[in-house]
Enzyme design. Structure first.
Site, PDB file in Angstrom:
ATOM      1  N   PRO A 222      32.931  24.422   4.654  1.00 37.43           N
ATOM      2  CA  PRO A 222      31.633  24.840   5.216  1.00 37.43           C
ATOM      3  C   PRO A 222      30.551  23.779   5.060  1.00 37.43           C
ATOM      4  CG  PRO A 222      32.143  26.092   3.214  1.00 37.43           C
ATOM      5  CD  PRO A 222      33.345  25.273   3.525  1.00 37.43           C
TER       6      PRO A 222
ATOM      7  N   ASP B 248      33.888  23.939  31.755  1.00 33.89           N
ATOM      8  CA  ASP B 248      33.552  24.820  30.632  1.00 33.89           C
ATOM      9  C   ASP B 248      32.198  24.464  30.031  1.00 33.89           C
ATOM     10  OD1 ASP B 248      35.712  26.510  30.494  1.00 33.89           O
ATOM     11  OD2 ASP B 248      36.858  25.239  29.137  1.00 33.89           O
TER      12      ASP B 248
END
Ligand SMILES: C[S@@+](CC[C@H](N)C(=O)[O-])C[C@H]1O[C@@H](n2cnc3c(N)ncnc32)[C@H](O)[C@@H]1O
Length: 250
Positions: free
Chosen positions: A89, A169
């Protein structure tokens, strides 16, 4: 491409690696996907891979020996060093740009943490990248690794049936993608924009570009700063922005 994932829970990857686009890419031989249990590399009789943190404190820390041994074993028969990616993280936030960069590699090794985290020497002396999937903390690196692998593999040539769908996308163009509609033309009284039924290719392309710009302006204006826009498009967006900022008439 070859992808190895070091994990204490290889069973978590069975479904993800075998289903949908990833499963097809594997069946076609475009990608080799392996989940490796790094407990097999523990060098003690209890197969311990974690230990108490020096200095005290809660939580267990993953030991360096099994993870170094597993990565070195994976590299043993290869000339070119793989990218060794730590799920973390505290790492760089994963983006579409990073997916595009990783899709050019031949060999990726992901390391999935658990518990409190890793011995710092893994971070300092083994890995090439530290990646986070966002500012929140999960129990382990397996779900982040699956997320990243999915987004990388779908970019490999031959994986998506229609290659152009990845090109348009969101984020690939630097913008969010335009809205999509399919049959029926009217659903519960809500109509598909007329231009999409016109069959006029140039008008459809222009409408899609406009929608893409507007959607990005409203939802992710931060993306516009680095997006590849014409001067005309930037002026048009400024007008749109000032229209939305005008005070309401009473
Ligand atoms: C409970 S977390 C450890 C968090 C660590 N104590 C800290 O504060 O940075 C356990 C493992 O889950 C994975 N993980 C958790 N959140 C993540 C995220 N947002 N992105 C990538 N990996 C994550 C990492 O592999 C991490 O080592």
């Amino acid at each position: 491409m070859k992808i190895d994932v070091l994990t204490l829970f290889p069973e978590m990857f069975g479904g993800v690696f075998g289903a949908s686009i990833l499963g097809k890419a594997r069946d076609k031989g475009i990608v080799e996907l392996n989940a490796v249990d790094f407990r097999l590399y523990a060098n003690n009789k209890h197969n311990t891979v974690d230990d108490y943190p020096y200095g005290g404190g809660g939580g267990m820390v993953l030991k360096p020996e099994p993870i170094f041994a597993a990565v070195e074993d994976l590299m043993a028969n290869t000339d070119k060093k793989p990218r060794v990616i730590l799920m973390c993280p505290q790492g760089e936030t994963f983006t579409q740009r990073k997916a595009e960069e990783l899709a050019k590699e031949e060999h990726l090794v992901f390391i999935c943490g658990h518990y409190e985290g890793y011995d710092e020497r893994i971070r300092e002396h083994l890995v090439t990248d530290e990646l986070s999937i966002g500012d929140f903390v999960l129990t382990g690196g397996e779900l982040p690794a699956m997320t990243i692998i999915d987004s990388v593999v779908r970019l490999l040539p031959g994986v998506l049936g229609n290659e152009s769908s990845a090109i348009t996308d969101s984020f690939s163009t630097g913008l969010l993608e335009y809205p999509h509609y399919t049959r029926p033309p009217v659903f519960r009284g809500w109509e598909v924009p007329e231009v999409l039924l016109s069959g006029h290719h140039a008008r459809i392309e222009a409408w899609r570009r406009e929608q893409s710009l507007l959607r990005t302006l409203r939802r992710r204006p931060d993306l516009l700063e680095s997006a590849d826009l014409t001067t005309q498009e930037r002026t048009w967006l400024k007008e749109k922005l000032s229209e939305t900022e005008k005070p309401q008439e009473t």
